[in-house]
Design an enzyme around this catalytic site. Sequence first.
Site, PDB file in Angstrom:
ATOM      1  N   LYS A   4       1.176  -3.373   2.302  1.00  0.00           N
ATOM      2  CA  LYS A   4       1.084  -4.769   1.703  1.00  0.00           C
ATOM      3  C   LYS A   4       2.137  -4.699   0.575  1.00  0.00           C
ATOM      4  O   LYS A   4       2.950  -5.775   0.502  1.00  0.00           O
ATOM      5  CB  LYS A   4      -0.449  -4.808   1.332  1.00  0.00           C
ATOM      6  N   ASP A   5       2.257  -3.721  -0.167  1.00  0.00           N
ATOM      7  CA  ASP A   5       3.537  -3.669  -1.244  1.00  0.00           C
ATOM      8  C   ASP A   5       4.651  -3.146  -0.452  1.00  0.00           C
ATOM      9  O   ASP A   5       4.849  -1.956  -0.729  1.00  0.00           O
ATOM     10  CB  ASP A   5       2.833  -2.758  -2.324  1.00  0.00           C
ATOM     11  N   HIS A  32      -8.188  -0.026  -0.009  1.00  0.00           N
ATOM     12  CA  HIS A  32      -8.167   1.382  -0.460  1.00  0.00           C
ATOM     13  C   HIS A  32      -8.845   2.412   0.455  1.00  0.00           C
ATOM     14  O   HIS A  32      -8.355   3.390   0.314  1.00  0.00           O
ATOM     15  CB  HIS A  32      -8.628   1.324  -1.978  1.00  0.00           C
ATOM     16  N   SER A  84      -6.571  -6.382  -4.807  1.00  0.00           N
ATOM     17  CA  SER A  84      -7.481  -6.565  -6.185  1.00  0.00           C
ATOM     18  C   SER A  84      -7.251  -7.821  -6.880  1.00  0.00           C
ATOM     19  O   SER A  84      -8.402  -8.419  -7.560  1.00  0.00           O
ATOM     20  CB  SER A  84      -7.197  -5.498  -7.240  1.00  0.00           C
ATOM     21  N   MET A 128      -4.864   1.987  -8.990  1.00  0.00           N
ATOM     22  CA  MET A 128      -5.177   1.429 -10.270  1.00  0.00           C
ATOM     23  C   MET A 128      -6.661   1.168 -10.445  1.00  0.00           C
ATOM     24  O   MET A 128      -6.937  -0.002 -11.391  1.00  0.00           O
ATOM     25  CB  MET A 128      -4.302   0.235 -10.598  1.00  0.00           C
TER      26      MET A 128
END
EC number: 6.3.2.1
Length: 283
Positions: free
Chosen positions: A151-152, A37, A188, A30
């Site tokens: 992480k997610d 990233h 983020s 995103m």
Amino acid sequence: MLIIETLPLLRQQIRRLRMEGKRVALVPTMGNLHDGHMKLVDEAKARADVVVVSIFVNPMQFDRPEDLARYPRTLQEDCEKLNKRKVDLVFAPSVKEIYPNGTETHTYVDVPGLSTMLEGASRPGHFRGVSTIVSKLFNLVQPDIACFGEKDFQQLALIRKMVADMGFDIEIVGVPIMRAKDGLALSSRNGYLTAEQRKIAPGLYKVLSSIADKLQAGERDLDEIIAIAGQELNEKGFRSDDIQIRDADTLLEISENSKRAVILVAAWLGDARLIDNKIVELA
């Protein structure tokens, strides 16, 4: 590096890559890119001939309009970082390009069970939005592999199940969490922290590690472990939101047959909701 904003141009490039027999990797993001990233990009580059990074702030996965409104849009800086990393193609469509008739009547993909438990219970519609946009990107880019951060954790599990259930011929690669030197998982949302809150933030990982130590030492009173951890977070200046200890392979409750546990922690620090996780091998 090619930057594409429309579906016809993307399809044209993907057809060309397919004709050339290239192995394609997709890194869905995103935007507001950080070193975490870049680790996904590096993993993708190591596994494919061509790397496609998508940058799209997906309105369908935001359960709170104010979160969507304030999510950072940093496309120029993101593209500069990706260019330095020698990414081949950036797909950065507008909302109108992805959802020409809006999100309310758009066809969606839902993963039963995984989309409404844990994080999904406190964020209605979030994972439905995730599975919908990821499946759409898979359809458009037709990658051989796709890289997602661990992480997610629940999101990664959801995408793996969706790929298996829908028959996507795509290898899903989970990339380990990247942390700052003080242990804070890169995100983020860390950008929402004040300087003072940033000093407090590593406490989340300390509490997570404390839970892991107890599990590895053989403690199994999960309710007590969770209660103490929540208290520790609040004492450190967080607002504990959710702490779960689940089977790492199913995300169901721990049972005597569980071989690995995953500790999932979510806590508010000011305006930032921070999440983290850790896997523990159960003796």
